[in-house]
Design a protein around this motif. Structure first.
Motif, PDB file in Angstrom:
ATOM      1  N   LYS A 106      35.074  42.090  42.207  1.00 44.48           N
ATOM      2  CA  LYS A 106      34.464  43.046  41.267  1.00 44.48           C
ATOM      3  C   LYS A 106      33.176  43.605  41.843  1.00 44.48           C
ATOM      4  N   TYR A 314      40.354  37.963  33.817  1.00 41.40           N
ATOM      5  CA  TYR A 314      39.273  38.338  34.738  1.00 41.40           C
ATOM      6  C   TYR A 314      39.829  38.611  36.129  1.00 41.40           C
ATOM      7  N   ASN A 318      40.256  42.481  37.805  1.00 36.25           N
ATOM      8  CA  ASN A 318      39.433  42.782  38.979  1.00 36.25           C
ATOM      9  C   ASN A 318      40.182  42.679  40.300  1.00 36.25           C
TER      10      ASN A 318
END
Length: 415
Positions: A106, A314, A318
């Motif tokens: 990210k 998550y 990402n």
């Protein structure tokens, strides 16, 4: 196409007229480098190098996984030798250190974009912006090309996790489970779905893993581990110290723990996974004294490890890819990579074909034995092939990737 040339005097004018906070500048004359600039941007270190006769192409490098933040970062893949070769051919170089170490996909996408736009503000619009990256940086490159086709003209993901982030953490879980049913997962590492983050890499992981590997009575067990994870023999037992095996072991413990902390939970799962071997592999392992079918039964009885939803989201948000590419993408992978198996390239190609973007993809392979083991000449060939693609509109053919440089144009990965 007319080449863009930047001379030292122009560089200095641009620097001193900028209102952005700058770090000290090294300006060198006589060695062909107009600018060697190590600075700080939004709290993140960067490195920019521009040759006196810039050809108009900017090569933005996305670094791979590192437990710490490099300060300063290399301006190109593998540092000095690669940088000098690319500078000698007229390319400007730029790279960000990223805000933090670890699985910073990210942050890498964001910080690389910020640096690219910063370069454009300082030096004007390059004729071509080619983003390339190694290992985790290959994933960052692929992700960035999907997200920002208006910024980057092309991407060269090198040895990247092209099957995506969730596939990557799941494969490390597979390796972890195989290690547990064969050698045994020590309590000091935590559990398979909650790995401890305070394990020392050398004393806690590498040394005990190698001690087990060098025990001749364990050879058959390691062969089971290798085969059930579809790992090449060359890469698994590669010198020094059986490089591929212990590197994989480091990431199955240290790497997974770091991602769990970052994602605030376990992102890996094996729900519905079926672990298998061929009949020939089972017979081979039985000849080594290994009850392969029994070990497979143990693994398949434990396909109940479920990810924490938020942690998996998550990694998915990402690190997963769609295959929708609107710019040229040239991937490269060594044939014997253990950490990121070459088979991920087949998975990525399926993604790209499904998205209807296959005309924007070329995939090449090298005889390299290690993860991301590319020569300066191979990297230069990749860049020049991409430049040809951008300028001519035609995808580069095999002539750009000669066997004399270590490319293998006849290789197709299975998966």
């Amino acid at each position: 196409m007319m080449k863009k040339t930047i001379r030292l005097s122009l560089v200095l004018v641009l620097l001193f007229s900028s209102l952005t906070v700058m770090a000290p500048v090294q300006a060198e004359s006589g060695d062909g480098t107009a600018l060697d600039w190590i600075g700080d941007l939004e709290g993140t270190a960067f490195h920019i190098r521009v040759p006196e006769d810039w050809n108009g192409t900017l090569l933005v490098y996305a670094r791979g996984y590192s437990s710490t933040v490099p300060d300063p970062p290399d301006a190109a893949f593998n540092g000095d030798v690669f940088e000098e070769l690319l500078l000698d051919h007229g390319y400007a170089l730029a790279a960000s250190a990223y805000q933090n170490g670890g699985w910073a996909v990210k942050e890498g996408v964001h910080d690389t974009l910020v640096l690219t736009n910063f370069f454009r503000e300082q030096f004007g619009e390059p004729q071509n912006i080619i983003l390339y990256g190694s290992s985790m940086g290959g994933l960052i490159t692929a992700k960035s090309i999907e997200k920002f086709p208006g910024i980057y003209d092309a991407g060269i993901p090198m040895c990247g996790s092209m099957a995506g982030g969730t596939a990557e953490v799941d494969s490390l879980l597979d390796f972890s489970l195989a290690y547990d049913v064969t050698i045994g997962w020590p309590e000091s590492w935590g559990t398979l779905d909650d790995v401890r983050e305070d394990v020392d890499i050398w004393e806690g992981i590498v040394y005990p893993v190698l001690a087990n590997l060098y025990n001749p009575t364990n050879y058959g067990l390691h062969e089971f581990m290798r085969l059930v994870n579809d790992t090449t023999e060359v890469g698994f037992y590669l010198p020094p110290w059986n490089y591929g095996y212990w590197l994989q072991a480091v990431f199955m413990v240290y790497g997974r723990a770091e991602v769990e902390v970052r994602a605030n939970g376990n992102p890996a799962q094996n729900i519905g996974r079926v672990y298998s071997l061929t009949e020939d592999e089972i017979a081979y392992l039985e000849g080594l004294g290994v009850d392969a079918e029994g070990l497979l039964s143990e693994m398949n009885a434990r396909t109940n490890i479920e990810a924490d939803r938020n942690a998996r989201n998550y990694v998915k948000n990402n690190g997963d890819l769609t295959g929708r590419i609107r710019r040229p993408v040239l991937t490269v992978h060594t044939k014997y990579d253990v950490l990121t198996p070459v088979e991920v390239q087949g998975v990525y190609r399926d993604m790209v074909e499904s998205s209807g973007s296959v005309e924007n993809l070329v995939q090449v392979y090298t005889e390299g034995l290690q993860h991301c083991h590319f020569t300066p000449e191979q990297v230069l060939a990749l860049v020049q092939a991409m430049e040809y693609w951008l300028e001519s509109g035609n995808a580069p053919g095999e002539s750009f990737f000669p066997e004399s440089l270590g490319f293998d144009n006849d290789f197709t990965p299975g998966y």
